[in-house]
Design a protein around this motif. Structure first.
Motif, mmCIF file in Angstrom:
data_model
loop_
_atom_site.group_PDB
_atom_site.id
_atom_site.type_symbol
_atom_site.label_atom_id
_atom_site.label_comp_id
_atom_site.label_asym_id
_atom_site.label_seq_id
_atom_site.Cartn_x
_atom_site.Cartn_y
_atom_site.Cartn_z
ATOM 1 N N ALA A 141 -30.728 -2.401 0.258
ATOM 2 C CA ALA A 141 -30.291 -3.230 1.547
ATOM 3 C C ALA A 141 -29.827 -4.093 1.150
ATOM 4 C CB ALA A 141 -30.308 -2.338 2.695
ATOM 5 N N ILE A 142 -30.776 -4.833 0.495
ATOM 6 C CA ILE A 142 -31.087 -6.203 0.295
ATOM 7 C C ILE A 142 -29.948 -7.059 0.276
ATOM 8 C CG2 ILE A 142 -32.670 -8.353 -0.516
ATOM 9 C CD1 ILE A 142 -34.848 -6.299 0.521
ATOM 10 N N PHE A 143 -29.233 -6.227 -1.585
ATOM 11 C CA PHE A 143 -28.349 -6.944 -2.619
ATOM 12 C C PHE A 143 -26.797 -5.729 -1.868
ATOM 13 C CE2 PHE A 143 -32.559 -6.065 -4.538
ATOM 14 C CZ PHE A 143 -32.697 -7.674 -4.896
ATOM 15 N N LEU A 144 -26.652 -5.329 -0.967
ATOM 16 C CA LEU A 144 -25.591 -4.926 -0.931
ATOM 17 C C LEU A 144 -24.297 -5.531 -0.158
ATOM 18 C CD1 LEU A 144 -25.614 -1.342 1.445
ATOM 19 C CD2 LEU A 144 -24.212 -1.986 -1.028
ATOM 20 N N GLY A 145 -24.672 -6.864 0.144
ATOM 21 C CA GLY A 145 -23.977 -8.348 0.324
ATOM 22 C C GLY A 145 -23.826 -7.961 2.162
ATOM 23 N N ASN A 146 -22.716 -8.667 2.856
ATOM 24 C CA ASN A 146 -22.084 -9.149 4.173
ATOM 25 C C ASN A 146 -20.878 -9.174 4.242
ATOM 26 O OD1 ASN A 146 -22.439 -11.303 2.926
ATOM 27 N ND2 ASN A 146 -23.730 -12.384 5.098
ATOM 28 N N ASP A 147 -20.242 -10.021 4.959
ATOM 29 C CA ASP A 147 -18.602 -9.981 5.020
ATOM 30 C C ASP A 147 -18.261 -10.338 4.252
ATOM 31 O OD1 ASP A 147 -19.143 -7.796 7.312
ATOM 32 O OD2 ASP A 147 -18.240 -8.772 9.077
ATOM 33 N N GLU A 148 -18.648 -11.252 3.389
ATOM 34 C CA GLU A 148 -18.478 -12.837 2.613
ATOM 35 C C GLU A 148 -17.817 -11.742 1.368
ATOM 36 O OE1 GLU A 148 -20.802 -15.748 2.007
ATOM 37 O OE2 GLU A 148 -20.830 -16.909 4.143
ATOM 38 N N VAL A 149 -18.225 -10.351 1.153
ATOM 39 C CA VAL A 149 -18.045 -10.434 -0.457
ATOM 40 C C VAL A 149 -18.213 -8.647 -0.182
ATOM 41 C CG1 VAL A 149 -20.648 -10.007 -0.992
ATOM 42 C CG2 VAL A 149 -18.893 -9.764 -2.619
ATOM 43 N N ALA A 150 -17.440 -8.006 -1.391
ATOM 44 C CA ALA A 150 -17.310 -6.347 -0.658
ATOM 45 C C ALA A 150 -18.731 -5.807 -1.314
ATOM 46 C CB ALA A 150 -15.641 -5.782 -1.737
ATOM 47 N N PRO A 151 -18.581 -4.475 -1.364
ATOM 48 C CA PRO A 151 -19.871 -4.079 -1.254
ATOM 49 C C PRO A 151 -20.239 -3.913 -3.173
ATOM 50 C CG PRO A 151 -19.179 -2.740 0.589
ATOM 51 C CD PRO A 151 -17.601 -3.827 -0.258
ATOM 52 N N PRO A 152 -21.218 -4.226 -3.625
ATOM 53 C CA PRO A 152 -20.981 -4.197 -5.348
ATOM 54 C C PRO A 152 -21.146 -2.948 -6.171
ATOM 55 C CG PRO A 152 -22.758 -4.890 -4.234
ATOM 56 C CD PRO A 152 -22.152 -4.998 -3.101
ATOM 57 N N ILE A 153 -20.564 -1.882 -6.447
ATOM 58 C CA ILE A 153 -21.163 -0.752 -6.616
ATOM 59 C C ILE A 153 -22.009 -0.644 -7.793
ATOM 60 C CG2 ILE A 153 -19.494 -1.235 -9.367
ATOM 61 C CD1 ILE A 153 -19.168 2.132 -7.832
ATOM 62 N N VAL A 154 -22.472 -1.165 -8.076
ATOM 63 C CA VAL A 154 -23.920 -0.891 -8.792
ATOM 64 C C VAL A 154 -24.891 -0.189 -7.850
ATOM 65 C CG1 VAL A 154 -25.671 -2.078 -10.041
ATOM 66 C CG2 VAL A 154 -23.906 -2.051 -10.594
#
Length: 473
Positions: A136-149
């Motif tokens: 969850a640390i690397f899923l990002g927030n509203d500044e970026v779309a979710p990373p597929i990896v």
């Protein structure tokens, strides 16, 4: 890199993050309310004694550096506060790096607790929460779309949870292959829930169908997680339905709920994602580096899946980054319970009055109907179930429990539903006895109002006084 993010999973990420934060909150709340009697300075398995013999590299934790009950309480309540902030969406109000740091906090807080929790924290859902929380640390927030990896790594985690559980059943108890395990499981599971009695009395053909459906969900459906949509959503949704069925049938702490949380990340919810800028280069580098590390660490869990000697609920690194999972590779046919009693007589006689201690979740008085506690985890009640399976499970802590009951220890009594002795008059002797429990029939329930019928089996621990040698049989 255009392929790096998938805006269509915007809502999936949002639902996943808020639900995960809620599970974190339950975990920290349980730690804050139960630790003193279990691992506190005067607990049954004190942290200071543990860290004195276990090096930091084997159990990295802030409590290796310093421990006091007050410090642990502050640590756990801080976890509760951060979890509440994440449930409320504070991470979406921060810059991307700030959101990642905020998600890092509950992970490192809970890691420190698990790594000194010893027997009380030896359950698979502890590692599952930590592994999920790290991703969850690397899923990002509203500044970026979710990373597929990261989304694919969450599916890999869900695959190991479900497929590992399915394989351990097929390779383990023959009743899973014969479709008969649920003839016993609802009665003998660690902590029955309010509906477990009714599940047990379902027709046997229905139990066969339950087991067959479980095999399909755990051995076939996980493969579909890696197929295109909407098949992956259908697969994850079926897993969620199965987990909700398990929620209804028993008290399995947050195991079912954290599995549901992970499955939500694979569901493509309808809706339009807001426009977001391309992911910054530093973020892409960090996520890809972490993904490479986790895939490398996945070798041993993956090898365990295909091994004929598969083990379940094993962590292969002290940070619990990639683990192996599984549950109920064997099912007990008979339920035994350890019943603890105390007496005011300093020297027990044949006519002594023995009064029973009542636990919150585990069966005791046959007339007390089970209550719903999950996702909250009653750690002592769960370990009492293991103690009834074999005294070896209780070796490190059962004597300490009995001593604290003899002292009317306030923190220990808070873990129980009821003590039969007033605070100013502790028992003079305590003992433990082993009983066989079975669910009553419909007729017996109507006649007696009791959901359980119990039969004395043997002595588990003889009458014991303060200052005497604690011996367990």
């Amino acid at each position: 890199m255009e392929w790096f993010t998938v805006p269509e999973y915007w809502t999936s990420r949002l639902v996943f993050q808020r639900a995960l934060a809620a599970v974190y909150l339950v975990a920290f709340l349980g730690a804050a309310l139960q630790f003193r009697a279990l691992i506190g300075e005067r607990g049954m398995l004190p942290v200071p004694r543990y860290v004195a013999r276990v090096p930091f590299r084997r159990a990295p934790s802030v409590f290796q550096l310093h421990y006091s009950d007050r410090f642990f309480a502050a640590w756990a309540w801080t976890g509760c506060a951060v979890s509440v902030a994440l449930v409320a969406g504070l991470d979406s109000q921060l810059p991307l790096w700030g959101a990642m740091l905020l998600w890092f906090v509950p992970w490192v807080l809970y890691l420190s607790i698990v790594n000194v929790g010893q027997t009380w924290y030896g359950f698979g859902w502890e590692s599952l929460l930590l592994e999920t929380g790290f991703l969850a640390i690397f899923l990002g927030n509203d500044e970026v779309a979710p990373p597929i990896v990261v989304l694919l790594l969450l599916r890999w985690l869900l695959f190991r949870v479900e497929f590992g559980a399915g394989l351990i059943k097929i390779r383990g108890d023959e009743c899973w292959r014969k479709l008969t395990c649920l003839d016993h499981h609802h009665e003998t599971q660690p902590m029955p829930g309010p509906l477990s009695w009714f599940f047990h009395h379902l027709p046997k053909p229905f139990h066969r169908a339950e087991v067959a459906a479980n095999h399909f969900t755990q051995l076939v459906v996980p493969v579909l997680l890696f197929t295109p949509q909407p098949i992956a959503t259908a697969a994850a949704s079926l897993m969620i339905v199965t987990q909700l069925w398990l929620v209804l049938s028993g008290n399995f702490s947050w195991l079912n709920w954290i599995t549901i949380v992970v499955a939500l990340s694979a569901v493509e919810f309808p809706g339009t994602a807001p426009d977001t800028p391309e992911a910054p280069l530093w973020y892409e580098i960090v996520v890809l580096a972490v993904a490479a590390l986790l895939l490398t660490l996945s070798y041993r869990p993956a090898r365990n899946l295909v091994s004929r000697h598969q083990v379940m609920n094993r962590s292969f690194d002290p940070l619990h980054l990639v683990n192996t999972y599984g549950a109920f590779g064997s099912v007990s046919r008979v339920r035994h319970e350890v019943v603890i009693e105390g007496t005011a007589d300093p020297v027990p006689r044949e006519d002594s009055e023995w009064k029973e201690y009542e636990f919150k979740g585990k069966p005791g008085d046959p007339r007390h109907w089970p209550r719903q506690f999950a996702p909250y985890h009653l750690r002592l009640d769960w370990m009492m179930w293991f103690a009834a399976l074999s005294p070896a499970y209780a070796g490190p802590w059962f004597g300490g429990l009995m001593e604290r009951l003899l002292e009317n220890d306030r923190d220990t009594l808070r873990l129980l539903r009821r003590s039969p002795f007033p605070a100013d008059a502790p028992p003079r002797c305590v003992r433990a006895r082993l009983y066989r429990y079975r669910y009553t029939t419909w007729h017996e329930l109507r006649e007696t109002g009791a959901c359980w019928e119990r039969t004395y089996v043997r002595e588990f621990m003889p009458p014991t006084r303060l200052g005497s040698v604690i011996q367990r049989r």
